[in-house]
Design an enzyme around this catalytic site. Structure first.
Site, PDB file in Angstrom:
ATOM      1  N   GLU A   1       0.284   8.470   0.037  1.00  0.00           N
ATOM      2  CA  GLU A   1      -0.950   8.147   0.759  1.00  0.00           C
ATOM      3  C   GLU A   1      -2.086   9.073   0.327  1.00  0.00           C
ATOM      4  O   GLU A   1      -3.224   8.634   0.162  1.00  0.00           O
ATOM      5  CB  GLU A   1      -0.697   8.260   2.263  1.00  0.00           C
ATOM      6  CG  GLU A   1      -1.241   7.068   3.044  1.00  0.00           C
ATOM      7  CD  GLU A   1      -0.644   6.983   4.444  1.00  0.00           C
ATOM      8  OE1 GLU A   1      -0.179   5.893   4.786  1.00  0.00           O
ATOM      9  OE2 GLU A   1      -0.639   7.989   5.173  1.00  0.00           O
TER      10      GLU A   1
ATOM     11  N   LYS B   1       9.192  -1.808  14.659  1.00  0.00           N
ATOM     12  CA  LYS B   1       9.943  -1.538  13.424  1.00  0.00           C
ATOM     13  C   LYS B   1      10.983  -2.627  13.168  1.00  0.00           C
ATOM     14  O   LYS B   1      11.385  -2.863  12.037  1.00  0.00           O
ATOM     15  CB  LYS B   1      10.640  -0.179  13.520  1.00  0.00           C
ATOM     16  CG  LYS B   1       9.678   0.996  13.498  1.00  0.00           C
ATOM     17  CD  LYS B   1       9.191   1.263  12.097  1.00  0.00           C
ATOM     18  CE  LYS B   1       8.080   2.300  12.094  1.00  0.00           C
ATOM     19  NZ  LYS B   1       7.403   2.371  10.802  1.00  0.00           N
TER      20      LYS B   1
ATOM     21  N   GLU C   1       8.950  -5.222  11.493  1.00  0.00           N
ATOM     22  CA  GLU C   1       8.546  -4.737  10.163  1.00  0.00           C
ATOM     23  C   GLU C   1       9.677  -4.903   9.152  1.00  0.00           C
ATOM     24  O   GLU C   1       9.456  -5.315   8.012  1.00  0.00           O
ATOM     25  CB  GLU C   1       8.153  -3.258  10.245  1.00  0.00           C
ATOM     26  CG  GLU C   1       7.701  -2.691   8.907  1.00  0.00           C
ATOM     27  CD  GLU C   1       7.465  -1.193   8.945  1.00  0.00           C
ATOM     28  OE1 GLU C   1       8.336  -0.462   9.436  1.00  0.00           O
ATOM     29  OE2 GLU C   1       6.401  -0.747   8.490  1.00  0.00           O
TER      30      GLU C   1
ATOM     31  N   GLU D   1      -3.204   7.898  -2.954  1.00  0.00           N
ATOM     32  CA  GLU D   1      -3.965   6.653  -2.816  1.00  0.00           C
ATOM     33  C   GLU D   1      -5.373   6.948  -2.304  1.00  0.00           C
ATOM     34  O   GLU D   1      -6.355   6.366  -2.775  1.00  0.00           O
ATOM     35  CB  GLU D   1      -3.230   5.699  -1.858  1.00  0.00           C
ATOM     36  CG  GLU D   1      -3.871   4.327  -1.780  1.00  0.00           C
ATOM     37  CD  GLU D   1      -3.154   3.383  -0.814  1.00  0.00           C
ATOM     38  OE1 GLU D   1      -2.024   3.685  -0.379  1.00  0.00           O
ATOM     39  OE2 GLU D   1      -3.751   2.331  -0.497  1.00  0.00           O
TER      40      GLU D   1
ATOM     41  N   CYS E   1       1.609   3.390   8.568  1.00  0.00           N
ATOM     42  CA  CYS E   1       2.993   3.642   9.016  1.00  0.00           C
ATOM     43  C   CYS E   1       3.290   3.053  10.388  1.00  0.00           C
ATOM     44  O   CYS E   1       4.437   3.021  10.807  1.00  0.00           O
ATOM     45  CB  CYS E   1       3.321   5.126   8.984  1.00  0.00           C
ATOM     46  SG  CYS E   1       2.003   6.157   9.520  1.00  0.00           S
TER      47      CYS E   1
ATOM     48  N   GLU F   1       7.523  -8.739   2.539  1.00  0.00           N
ATOM     49  CA  GLU F   1       7.210  -7.736   1.503  1.00  0.00           C
ATOM     50  C   GLU F   1       8.100  -6.502   1.623  1.00  0.00           C
ATOM     51  O   GLU F   1       7.970  -5.564   0.840  1.00  0.00           O
ATOM     52  CB  GLU F   1       5.728  -7.352   1.534  1.00  0.00           C
ATOM     53  CG  GLU F   1       5.278  -6.538   2.726  1.00  0.00           C
ATOM     54  CD  GLU F   1       4.813  -7.407   3.890  1.00  0.00           C
ATOM     55  OE1 GLU F   1       5.328  -8.540   4.030  1.00  0.00           O
ATOM     56  OE2 GLU F   1       3.956  -6.952   4.649  1.00  0.00           O
TER      57      GLU F   1
END
Ligand code: SF4
Ligand code: SF4
Ligand code: SF4
Length: 572
Positions: A278, A357, A360, A281, A298, A365
């Site tokens: 991160e 989560k 997720e 990035e 996150c 993806e």
């Protein structure tokens, strides 16, 4: 200071306090089923009624301002009778289902029925049958157990600014449900689980993964690997008699081994990895014209919130997978190969503070090489249940350490469990990436506040880096409004969906106890203070992983394993 008389004793009150606030401060337990800390009183359930000298009618303590000279009776026979009648009326059409209910050990309704001495059915109401809604990957909604207290509706709309559920219909057919009676899966629900935390009964619960985990543990052909999130070690102990904020990290790892998990990894390791990716990035976006601000990724409920309500900001969300998903990808695509296990024979479990989560882990993806990175997600609550189910005497275990190589963490990674922690960890490493030097690892106190929008400008070399942190999605909505109106212009924004961060996530112990949340937060800060490894970029196992496998942050392999999409900033 204004005084009131409570049960014959003089008590001071502060300006604008309600009777409920005064009574609770005095340690007098007043039951409520609709009240929720931090939201305006609605006085709907009437359980908090008290008797005021000189008034014929009982008044709800939650909605009555404490006024000088009031004489209050909190448990007079009239008051107790009224409360008992309210619970008896609620039970009139409630299913007699306690034995099979996921909330039987923690149900507020059942506890009140016990406390008020209810031992038989006084009223009999018509039962209206509604099917369970199991459409969500994160939650189960059982309308027959709903007592229409409205907490979930208010939390969802006022704290999370989502409004996925509301009251429908009237009278005996009234219901709390998503629009048009559809399943939660096609509502605007973002899976945060804050409604589950607020629900006093078994009407809203986790989508349980315990069965699939125990099945995997019983399958000799599978290697079952588990990871545990940074915040779980400071909340799990509450189920086994430890004070809130006790760090039971070693006991938890020992319990996971006793449960049969072959390998135990610490998600704080991949929190360190997230910091590396991160921070890289962010530097890349700053040097190559954005898009900025960059939002952290996150918290999966936040990512879904952006997708559902603010799609124009999607490209601004970091492409980094969350620490859970990074660990899952490493387990199946790096650890398995290094240890002679076929990735198809690895069953990857996580223990998370979060119901989102679960959703997720099922996002398309989150597949790497055609396999889901994570196969099952247990909440902290489910792990406590599993430990109890297997008869493990938690407090007498001998503490154990997680396994290598993904068990070594910096304390920066551990900070991910509290609001502001991701930002604090990322700033330590971004500073190093931009200057080649470490900043002082002193706490950034402005980010450690738990409420509201916190802003900070840091001078790093020639750059004035503007950052902001926020938790709770109503606050995130306000922050987006500030950015859109041009009143804020940050480079980096941390958003945690749950107020206070993961330590108060939707998978943590039920309810909302502000004192417990503050203790959990302090426990994470204590870990950081006592640590000799406080920078993610100094974690030797992270550096070795880059040397031997990943190459460099944002490199090709990193993108394949650790980022969503095909490696651009515009593909999430
Ligand atoms: S919600 Fe509470 S009272 Fe209702 S069935 Fe479950 S445990 Fe029993
Ligand atoms: S999980 Fe969150 S978004 Fe979904 S209904 Fe509950 S509070 Fe609302
Ligand atoms: S689902 Fe739970 S929180 Fe929502 S109204 Fe029903 S009982 Fe209350």
């Amino acid at each position: 200071m204004p005084q009131i008389i409570v049960n014959g004793k003089s008590v001071h009150t502060d300006p604008h306090e309600t009777l409920l606030e005064v009574l609770r401060r005095e340690g007098i337990r007043i039951p409520t089923l609709c009240h929720w800390e931090g939201l305006p009183a609605v006085g709907a359930c009437r359980l908090c009624v008290v008797e005021l000298d000189g008034q014929v009618n009982l008044v709800p303590a939650c909605a009555t301002p404490a006024a000088e000279g009031m004489r209050v009776l909190t448990h007079s026979p009239r008051v107790v009778d009224a409360r008992k009648t309210i619970i008896e009326l609620i039970l009139a059409n409630h299913p007699d289902d306690c034995l099979y209910c996921p909330r039987k050990g923690s149900c507020e309704l059942l506890r009140l029925a016990n406390e008020l001495g209810i031992t038989e059915r006084t009223y009999r109401g018509a039962k209206i049958h509604h099917p369970k809604d199991v459409s969500s990957p994160s939650l189960v909604r059982d309308p027959e157990k709903c007592i229409l207290c409205g907490r979930c509706v208010r939390v969802c709309s006022q704290i999370q600014h989502v409004g996925a559920i509301d009251f429908t219909s009237r009278g005996a057919t009234a219901l709390v449900a998503p629009a048009f009676g559809d399943g939660l899966n096609i509502s605007s629900c973002i899976h945060c689980g804050q409604c589950v935390m607020a629900c006093p009964t078994g009407a809203l619960t986790d989508a349980r993964h315990i069965r699939r985990v125990t099945s995997a543990l019983e399958d000799p052909s599978l290697t079952v690997v588990i990871q545990h999130a940074p915040s779980v070690s400071v909340t799990l102990g509450e189920y086994f008699g430890f004070a809130p904020g006790t760090d039971v990290d070693g006991l938890m790892v020992a319990a996971l081994r006793r449960l049969g998990f072959k390998v135990v990894f610490d998600t704080s390791f991949t929190a360190d990895l997230t910091v590396m990716e991160e921070a890289a990035e962010l530097v890349d976006r700053i040097r190559n014209h954005g898009p900025l601000p960059m939002f952290t990724s996150c918290s999966p409920a936040w990512v879904k919130f952006v997708e559902n309500f603010h799609p124009r900001w999607r490209e601004n969300v970091s492409t980094c997978k969350s620490p859970q998903q990074m660990m899952g990808a490493l387990i199946k695509n790096v650890w398995a190969g290094n240890n002679g296990v076929h990735p198809d024979r690895v069953f990857s479990v996580s223990v998370m503070p979060c119901t989102a989560k679960k959703a997720e882990a099922r996002r398309p993806e989150m597949l790497t090489e055609g396999r889901f990175d994570v196969d099952a997600v247990l909440t902290t609550r489910e792990l406590a249940e599993l430990i109890t189910m297997k008869g493990i005497d938690f407090s007498t275990l001998t503490p154990s350490l997680p396994d290598h190589p993904f068990g070594t963490r910096s304390s920066a990674g551990k900070l991910f469990g509290a609001t502001g922690g991701v930002l604090e960890a990322a700033l330590r490493t971004a500073f190093h990436m931009l200057t080649g030097q470490n900043p002082a690892a002193e706490p950034i106190h402005a980010l450690r506040e738990s409420e509201g929008i916190r802003e900070l400008t840091l001078k790093i070399g020639d750059l004035e880096l503007r950052v902001a942190a926020v938790s709770g999605l109503a606050a995130a909505d306000r922050l987006l409004g500030e950015i859109e109106a041009g009143r804020m212009n940050p480079h980096l924004v941390e958003v945690m969906s749950c107020p206070g961060g993961c330590i108060a996530g939707g998978g943590q112990p039920y309810g909302h106890d502000a004192t417990a949340v503050a203790s959990r937060m302090q426990a994470l800060y204590k870990v950081d203070r006592g640590s000799v490894l406080r920078f993610s970029h100094e974690n030797q196992e992270i550096l070795r992983l880059y040397r031997e496998v990943l190459g460099e942050p944002l490199g090709e392999t990193s993108h394949r394993l650790l980022h969503t999409g095909n490696g651009g900033h515009h593909v999430r």
